[in-house]
Motif scaffolding. Structure first.
Motif, PDB file in Angstrom:
ATOM      1  N   PHE A  37       2.687-103.355 -34.699  1.00 14.83           N
ATOM      2  CA  PHE A  37       3.714-101.900 -35.156  1.00 14.83           C
ATOM      3  C   PHE A  37       4.201-101.428 -34.557  1.00 14.83           C
ATOM      4  O   PHE A  37       5.492-101.087 -34.993  1.00 14.83           O
ATOM      5  CB  PHE A  37       2.677-100.640 -35.248  1.00 14.83           C
ATOM      6  CG  PHE A  37       2.798-100.047 -36.108  1.00 14.83           C
ATOM      7  CD1 PHE A  37       2.526 -99.688 -37.427  1.00 14.83           C
ATOM      8  CD2 PHE A  37       2.514 -98.616 -35.189  1.00 14.83           C
ATOM      9  CE1 PHE A  37       2.455 -98.383 -38.049  1.00 14.83           C
ATOM     10  CE2 PHE A  37       2.635 -97.342 -36.011  1.00 14.83           C
ATOM     11  CZ  PHE A  37       2.908 -97.353 -37.434  1.00 14.83           C
ATOM     12  N   THR A  40       7.466-103.815 -34.250  1.00 17.75           N
ATOM     13  CA  THR A  40       8.405-103.758 -35.887  1.00 17.75           C
ATOM     14  C   THR A  40       9.261-102.034 -35.965  1.00 17.75           C
ATOM     15  O   THR A  40      10.284-101.990 -35.511  1.00 17.75           O
ATOM     16  CB  THR A  40       7.651-103.752 -36.990  1.00 17.75           C
ATOM     17  OG1 THR A  40       6.672-105.182 -36.690  1.00 17.75           O
ATOM     18  CG2 THR A  40       8.349-104.096 -37.513  1.00 17.75           C
ATOM     19  N   LEU A  41       8.558-101.382 -35.474  1.00 21.67           N
ATOM     20  CA  LEU A  41       9.292 -99.728 -35.216  1.00 21.67           C
ATOM     21  C   LEU A  41      10.458 -99.312 -34.149  1.00 21.67           C
ATOM     22  O   LEU A  41      11.158 -98.479 -34.628  1.00 21.67           O
ATOM     23  CB  LEU A  41       7.887 -99.033 -35.451  1.00 21.67           C
ATOM     24  CG  LEU A  41       7.515 -98.364 -36.459  1.00 21.67           C
ATOM     25  CD1 LEU A  41       6.428 -97.244 -37.520  1.00 21.67           C
ATOM     26  CD2 LEU A  41       8.559 -98.461 -37.671  1.00 21.67           C
ATOM     27  N   SER A  42       9.568-100.420 -33.095  1.00 22.27           N
ATOM     28  CA  SER A  42      10.909-100.658 -31.758  1.00 22.27           C
ATOM     29  C   SER A  42      12.207-100.651 -32.477  1.00 22.27           C
ATOM     30  O   SER A  42      12.949-100.187 -31.825  1.00 22.27           O
ATOM     31  CB  SER A  42      10.095-100.882 -31.088  1.00 22.27           C
ATOM     32  OG  SER A  42       9.605-100.586 -30.247  1.00 22.27           O
ATOM     33  N   THR A  44      13.703-100.470 -35.660  1.00 26.94           N
ATOM     34  CA  THR A  44      14.200-100.102 -36.754  1.00 26.94           C
ATOM     35  C   THR A  44      13.121 -98.320 -36.427  1.00 26.94           C
ATOM     36  O   THR A  44      12.694 -98.433 -37.423  1.00 26.94           O
ATOM     37  CB  THR A  44      13.556-100.476 -37.877  1.00 26.94           C
ATOM     38  OG1 THR A  44      12.121-100.648 -37.733  1.00 26.94           O
ATOM     39  CG2 THR A  44      13.714-101.858 -38.554  1.00 26.94           C
ATOM     40  N   PRO A  45      13.808 -97.667 -35.581  1.00 29.09           N
ATOM     41  CA  PRO A  45      12.984 -97.151 -34.746  1.00 29.09           C
ATOM     42  C   PRO A  45      13.447 -95.267 -35.588  1.00 29.09           C
ATOM     43  O   PRO A  45      14.474 -94.604 -36.996  1.00 29.09           O
ATOM     44  CB  PRO A  45      14.492 -95.965 -33.816  1.00 29.09           C
ATOM     45  CG  PRO A  45      15.474 -96.676 -33.968  1.00 29.09           C
ATOM     46  CD  PRO A  45      14.608 -97.865 -33.998  1.00 29.09           C
ATOM     47  N   VAL A  46      12.093 -95.331 -36.414  1.00 27.31           N
ATOM     48  CA  VAL A  46      11.939 -93.891 -37.362  1.00 27.31           C
ATOM     49  C   VAL A  46      11.504 -92.572 -36.874  1.00 27.31           C
ATOM     50  O   VAL A  46      11.930 -91.340 -37.249  1.00 27.31           O
ATOM     51  CB  VAL A  46      11.729 -94.168 -39.099  1.00 27.31           C
ATOM     52  CG1 VAL A  46      12.381 -95.540 -39.073  1.00 27.31           C
ATOM     53  CG2 VAL A  46       9.782 -94.911 -38.558  1.00 27.31           C
ATOM     54  N   ILE A  47      11.074 -92.754 -35.508  1.00 26.60           N
ATOM     55  CA  ILE A  47      10.383 -91.844 -34.914  1.00 26.60           C
ATOM     56  C   ILE A  47      10.871 -90.779 -33.817  1.00 26.60           C
ATOM     57  O   ILE A  47      11.260 -92.223 -33.188  1.00 26.60           O
ATOM     58  CB  ILE A  47       8.174 -91.874 -35.042  1.00 26.60           C
ATOM     59  CG1 ILE A  47       8.204 -92.743 -36.379  1.00 26.60           C
ATOM     60  CG2 ILE A  47       7.706 -90.658 -34.493  1.00 26.60           C
ATOM     61  CD1 ILE A  47       6.670 -92.959 -36.568  1.00 26.60           C
ATOM     62  N   THR A  49      11.000 -90.168 -30.443  1.00 25.14           N
ATOM     63  CA  THR A  49      10.531 -90.082 -29.481  1.00 25.14           C
ATOM     64  C   THR A  49      10.455 -88.886 -28.264  1.00 25.14           C
ATOM     65  O   THR A  49      10.740 -89.481 -26.507  1.00 25.14           O
ATOM     66  CB  THR A  49       9.124 -91.419 -29.331  1.00 25.14           C
ATOM     67  OG1 THR A  49      10.872 -92.018 -29.202  1.00 25.14           O
ATOM     68  CG2 THR A  49       8.363 -91.640 -30.080  1.00 25.14           C
ATOM     69  N   TYR A  54       9.737 -96.907 -28.179  1.00 23.54           N
ATOM     70  CA  TYR A  54       8.394 -96.519 -29.202  1.00 23.54           C
ATOM     71  C   TYR A  54       7.877 -97.082 -29.252  1.00 23.54           C
ATOM     72  O   TYR A  54       6.489 -96.885 -28.441  1.00 23.54           O
ATOM     73  CB  TYR A  54       8.330 -96.388 -30.672  1.00 23.54           C
ATOM     74  CG  TYR A  54       7.700 -96.410 -31.261  1.00 23.54           C
ATOM     75  CD1 TYR A  54       7.165 -95.278 -31.811  1.00 23.54           C
ATOM     76  CD2 TYR A  54       6.255 -96.749 -32.209  1.00 23.54           C
ATOM     77  CE1 TYR A  54       6.197 -94.586 -32.304  1.00 23.54           C
ATOM     78  CE2 TYR A  54       5.533 -96.856 -32.741  1.00 23.54           C
ATOM     79  CZ  TYR A  54       5.490 -94.746 -32.947  1.00 23.54           C
ATOM     80  OH  TYR A  54       4.294 -95.152 -33.979  1.00 23.54           O
ATOM     81  N   TYR A 187       2.436 -90.382 -33.145  1.00 17.54           N
ATOM     82  CA  TYR A 187       4.002 -89.126 -33.614  1.00 17.54           C
ATOM     83  C   TYR A 187       3.930 -87.535 -32.214  1.00 17.54           C
ATOM     84  O   TYR A 187       2.775 -87.977 -32.586  1.00 17.54           O
ATOM     85  CB  TYR A 187       3.582 -89.812 -34.743  1.00 17.54           C
ATOM     86  CG  TYR A 187       2.720 -89.323 -35.252  1.00 17.54           C
ATOM     87  CD1 TYR A 187       1.894 -88.279 -35.442  1.00 17.54           C
ATOM     88  CD2 TYR A 187       2.204 -89.613 -36.283  1.00 17.54           C
ATOM     89  CE1 TYR A 187       0.573 -88.096 -36.041  1.00 17.54           C
ATOM     90  CE2 TYR A 187       0.814 -90.387 -37.278  1.00 17.54           C
ATOM     91  CZ  TYR A 187       0.518 -88.807 -36.977  1.00 17.54           C
ATOM     92  OH  TYR A 187      -0.903 -88.902 -37.444  1.00 17.54           O
TER      93      TYR A 187
END
Length: 250
Positions: A37, A40-42, A44-47, A49, A54, A187
């Motif tokens: 998790f 992956t989100l690092s 594709t940054p969608v949140i 911070t 991330y 988040y």
């Protein structure tokens, strides 16, 4: 009192010698959160911070989550001890109930701390910018233990109310993920809807995550408030668990 608390804690920790694989199996889930998790989100940054990668932002939250998952089911062990007659024998000794509960709670804290250190090592291997300040790392240990004490005593309190292993397991599973998602582990608070912000304000896990994030990666946090809430919550829940402990053997 302190001698009896220490003795109870050591008795609980001795059980790890017979099943050391428990710490390894419990570390799998937080490791997957970080490796899958987080990475992956690092990419594709969608949140948002606040300029923090991330994976770095996520690591303290997963560390708190791993401690939560260990402590929240500790009441099942209390019910097992009741069924085996161990709890009844403990309650007729001169040992105060608060010492019995505190010993078990601190044992849960030590277990959680061992797993938290494993998660911390994994985070460093993944490139998370963890502080090397020994005082901040010591503060992290205190935060993890306080959070574990609260959730362990919460589990014992629920056990004293429901009296059944199956009911406790169901309630534990029902509240674990809401506690996790109702905190800032995944988040920032600014992104939450208003009702979830209210949940975070009364959720001790939210204060634990905020303190760990401030200590480990240096994000802005109110450490005095975080520590104060965790100490007060742990003390209150220890008292509640001690008061309900006798109900398990009636």
């Amino acid at each position: 009192m302190w001698s009896r608390i220490t003795t109870m804690c050591l008795v609980e920790l001795q059980k790890l010698r017979h099943d050391r694989s428990e710490l390894v199996t419990r570390a799998v889930q937080p490791a997957l959160w970080l490796v899958v998790f987080g990475t992956t989100l690092s990419l594709t940054p969608v949140i948002p911070t606040g300029g923090v990668r991330y994976l770095d932002y996520l690591a303290p939250g997963i560390l708190a989550q791993s401690a939560l998952f260990i402590a929240i089911f500790f009441g099942i062990q209390i019910i097992w001890e009741r069924d085996a007659g161990i709890l009844a024998r403990l309650l007729v000794t001169p040992t105060p109930r608060v010492a019995i509960v505190s010993g078990k709670a601190f044992a849960a804290g030590v277990r959680a701390l061992v797993q938290a250190l494993a998660v911390l090592v994994l985070a460093v291997l993944l490139g998370v910018g963890i502080t090397a300040n020994p005082l901040k790392l010591l503060g992290m240990c205190v935060v993890v233990v306080l959070g574990s004490v609260f959730f362990c005593c919460l589990s014992i309190t629920i056990a004293g109310l429901v009296l059944s292993r199956d009911r406790l397991l169901g309630i534990g599973q029902a509240i674990t993920m809401p506690l996790f998602f109702g905190s800032s582990a995944l988040y920032p608070v600014d992104l939450m809807p208003h009702w979830l912000k209210v949940v975070n304000c009364i959720n001790p896990l939210g204060y634990e995550v905020d303190a760990l994030r401030g200590l480990l990666i240096g994000t802005p946090s109110d450490l005095w408030l975080d520590f104060g809430v965790l100490v007060a919550a742990a003390a209150f829940m220890t008292g509640a668990a001690s008061a309900l402990l006798g109900r398990l053997v009636r």
